[in-house]
Design a protein around this motif. Structure first.
Motif, PDB file in Angstrom:
ATOM      1  N   SER A   1       0.826  -1.217   0.000  1.00 15.02           N
ATOM      2  CA  SER A   1       0.000   0.000   0.000  1.00 15.02           C
ATOM      3  C   SER A   1       0.858   1.264   0.000  1.00 15.02           C
ATOM      4  CB  SER A   1      -0.904   0.004   1.240  1.00 15.02           C
ATOM      5  OG  SER A   1      -1.676  -1.167   1.311  1.00 15.02           O
ATOM      6  N   SER A   2       2.154   1.112  -0.340  1.00 11.74           N
ATOM      7  CA  SER A   2       3.117   2.216  -0.469  1.00 11.74           C
ATOM      8  C   SER A   2       3.611   2.760   0.862  1.00 11.74           C
ATOM      9  CB  SER A   2       2.534   3.373  -1.316  1.00 11.74           C
ATOM     10  OG  SER A   2       2.288   2.938  -2.640  1.00 11.74           O
ATOM     11  N   PHE A   3       3.414   2.013   1.959  1.00 16.77           N
ATOM     12  CA  PHE A   3       4.047   2.370   3.230  1.00 16.77           C
ATOM     13  C   PHE A   3       5.366   1.600   3.300  1.00 16.77           C
ATOM     14  CE2 PHE A   3      -0.393   3.402   3.934  1.00 16.77           C
ATOM     15  CZ  PHE A   3      -0.291   4.655   4.515  1.00 16.77           C
ATOM     16  N   ARG A   4       6.322   2.057   2.497  1.00 19.88           N
ATOM     17  CA  ARG A   4       7.519   1.260   2.210  1.00 19.88           C
ATOM     18  C   ARG A   4       8.564   1.281   3.306  1.00 19.88           C
ATOM     19  NH1 ARG A   4       6.362   3.796  -2.790  1.00 19.88           N
ATOM     20  NH2 ARG A   4       5.528   2.316  -4.320  1.00 19.88           N
ATOM     21  N   GLU A   5       8.486   2.223   4.226  1.00 15.98           N
ATOM     22  CA  GLU A   5       9.449   2.262   5.329  1.00 15.98           C
ATOM     23  C   GLU A   5       8.897   1.570   6.574  1.00 15.98           C
ATOM     24  OE1 GLU A   5      10.741   4.357   2.313  1.00 15.98           O
ATOM     25  OE2 GLU A   5       9.046   5.248   3.345  1.00 15.98           O
ATOM     26  N   SER A   6       7.941   0.692   6.384  1.00 12.27           N
ATOM     27  CA  SER A   6       7.389  -0.072   7.500  1.00 12.27           C
ATOM     28  C   SER A   6       8.396  -1.119   7.960  1.00 12.27           C
ATOM     29  CB  SER A   6       6.077  -0.746   7.086  1.00 12.27           C
ATOM     30  OG  SER A   6       5.106   0.204   6.690  1.00 12.27           O
ATOM     31  N   GLY A   7       8.243  -1.597   9.179  1.00 12.23           N
ATOM     32  CA  GLY A   7       9.163  -2.599   9.709  1.00 12.23           C
ATOM     33  C   GLY A   7       8.592  -3.278  10.936  1.00 12.23           C
ATOM     34  N   ILE A   8       9.351  -4.218  11.471  1.00 13.66           N
ATOM     35  CA  ILE A   8       8.919  -5.024  12.610  1.00 13.66           C
ATOM     36  C   ILE A   8       9.843  -4.776  13.793  1.00 13.66           C
ATOM     37  CG2 ILE A   8       8.542  -7.367  13.481  1.00 13.66           C
ATOM     38  CD1 ILE A   8       7.932  -8.227  10.624  1.00 13.66           C
ATOM     39  N   VAL A   9       9.243  -4.539  14.955  1.00  9.38           N
ATOM     40  CA  VAL A   9       9.974  -4.306  16.196  1.00  9.38           C
ATOM     41  C   VAL A   9       9.763  -5.512  17.112  1.00  9.38           C
ATOM     42  CG1 VAL A   9      10.263  -2.751  18.170  1.00  9.38           C
ATOM     43  CG2 VAL A   9       9.566  -1.827  15.951  1.00  9.38           C
ATOM     44  N   SER A  10      10.813  -5.905  17.843  1.00  9.77           N
ATOM     45  CA  SER A  10      10.754  -7.017  18.812  1.00  9.77           C
ATOM     46  C   SER A  10      10.201  -8.287  18.187  1.00  9.77           C
ATOM     47  CB  SER A  10       9.906  -6.625  20.025  1.00  9.77           C
ATOM     48  OG  SER A  10      10.405  -5.482  20.660  1.00  9.77           O
ATOM     49  N   PRO A  11      10.830  -8.815  17.135  1.00 10.04           N
ATOM     50  CA  PRO A  11      10.279  -9.972  16.427  1.00 10.04           C
ATOM     51  C   PRO A  11      10.282 -11.264  17.234  1.00 10.04           C
ATOM     52  CG  PRO A  11      12.488  -9.475  15.646  1.00 10.04           C
ATOM     53  CD  PRO A  11      12.095  -8.349  16.554  1.00 10.04           C
ATOM     54  N   LEU A  12      11.027 -11.340  18.334  1.00  8.47           N
ATOM     55  CA  LEU A  12      11.116 -12.583  19.093  1.00  8.47           C
ATOM     56  C   LEU A  12      10.033 -12.706  20.162  1.00  8.47           C
ATOM     57  CD1 LEU A  12      14.992 -12.865  19.505  1.00  8.47           C
ATOM     58  CD2 LEU A  12      13.533 -13.847  17.734  1.00  8.47           C
TER      59      LEU A  12
END
Length: 305
Positions: free
Chosen positions: A175-186
């Motif tokens: 959806s063009s939110f390209r700087e999205s990411g994941i925090v605390s993946p564990l």
């Protein structure tokens, strides 16, 4: 940590978050949820394995930096630092002079409209004047700048598992939110949904605390031009929000994969392949690679809300 423990922790956090929302508790400066983002929040919060933790649909703001540490101040006073601004100008009496989560009215931006009313609005009632020609030579590390800013939508979503987080992440990227990411993946991962491509930050003046006066770098016509640019950014921001909402609806309606459509599955597989390859490389070199946000838009990001 086993899956059952993760599930219990997630359910406990979700119950607490939804309880605070139901009671009207909101820790943001505005004190309420932005209306444009409510449909997305309700949709995500209806999922058994996701819950929103913070959000902003986008905003225009004029920000006054806080007091800065003098370069001549002794080290003990620098360490104290309780009443000076941190990096970015926050703290030390740094504050928003103007904030809106909607576009500015075209009426007030028209040429010929009362500039004094416009300046009073965006500078929060602080009087202003054109910057003196000698000002440039007087700027220092202690100068407190005035910033005219546009910040697009940002949304943080707590998820039960990394699999759900990855599916939501691919939906955001599509959806063009390209700087999205994941925090605390564990643990219970948090997906930070954002795009920096629409953001801008322009210094428009400096603050004179002795006179409580703003010295403007640009004339009111230039400030109105910046405001019209933010209206353009708001329109594009709304398009991306609507796209994200439609993609969420589509993925949730897909059978057996409540957060995934064919398109987002293809994106997820691509992301997982990239991450797997980087993980192998990092293991071989006995180090962790920092992903370049300009390369593929999927770094692990710190939560700044």
């Amino acid at each position: 940590m086993n899956l059952e423990r993760l599930k219990q922790e997630f359910n406990s956090k979700k119950k607490s978050i939804l309880g605070a929302l139901a009671s009207g508790t909101d820790a943001s400066p505005k004190g309420s949820v932005d209306k444009q983002i409510i449909p997305i929040m309700e949709l995500l919060n209806s999922c058994p394995d996701a819950v929103t933790t913070s959000s902003c649909s986008g905003r225009v703001s004029v920000f006054l930096e806080g007091r800065k540490q003098s370069s001549t101040t002794s080290a003990p006073k620098q360490e104290h630092g309780a009443d000076v601004a941190a990096a970015g100008g926050k703290g030390g009496d740094g504050r928003w002079l103007f904030v809106t989560h909607d576009h500015l009215s075209d009426d007030i931006l028209q040429e010929g409209q009362d500039d004094a009313i416009f300046l009073d609005m965006v500078f929060g009632g602080i009087p202003s004047e054109p910057a003196a020609p000698r000002l440039l030579g007087q700027l220092s590390s202690e100068t407190r700048y005035i910033h005219f800013k546009f910040e697009p939508m940002i949304l943080h979503v707590l998820t039960e598992t990394l699999d759900v987080a990855n599916r939501l992440l691919t939906c955001a990227i599509s959806s063009s939110f390209r700087e999205s990411g994941i925090v605390s993946p564990l643990k219970n991962p948090v997906v930070a949904i954002r795009t920096m491509g629409l953001a801008f930050d322009s210094p428009v003046g400096v603050y004179d605390p002795e006179r409580n006066m703003i010295q403007r770098f640009i004339e009111p016509s230039g400030l109105k031009l910046l405001a019209r640019l933010t209206n353009d950014r708001f329109r594009e921001n709304s398009i991306r929000i609507d796209s994200f909402y439609r993609n969420l609806l589509s993925t949730m309606e897909a059978p057996e994969t409540p957060l995934e459509s064919k398109q987002t599955r293809a994106l997820r597989k691509k992301v997982e392949g990239i991450n797997k390859g980087r993980g192998i490389a990092a293991t071989r070199e006995n180090r962790v690679e920092i992903q370049d946000p300009l390369e593929d838009g999927i770094p692990f990001l710190e939560d700044d809300m």
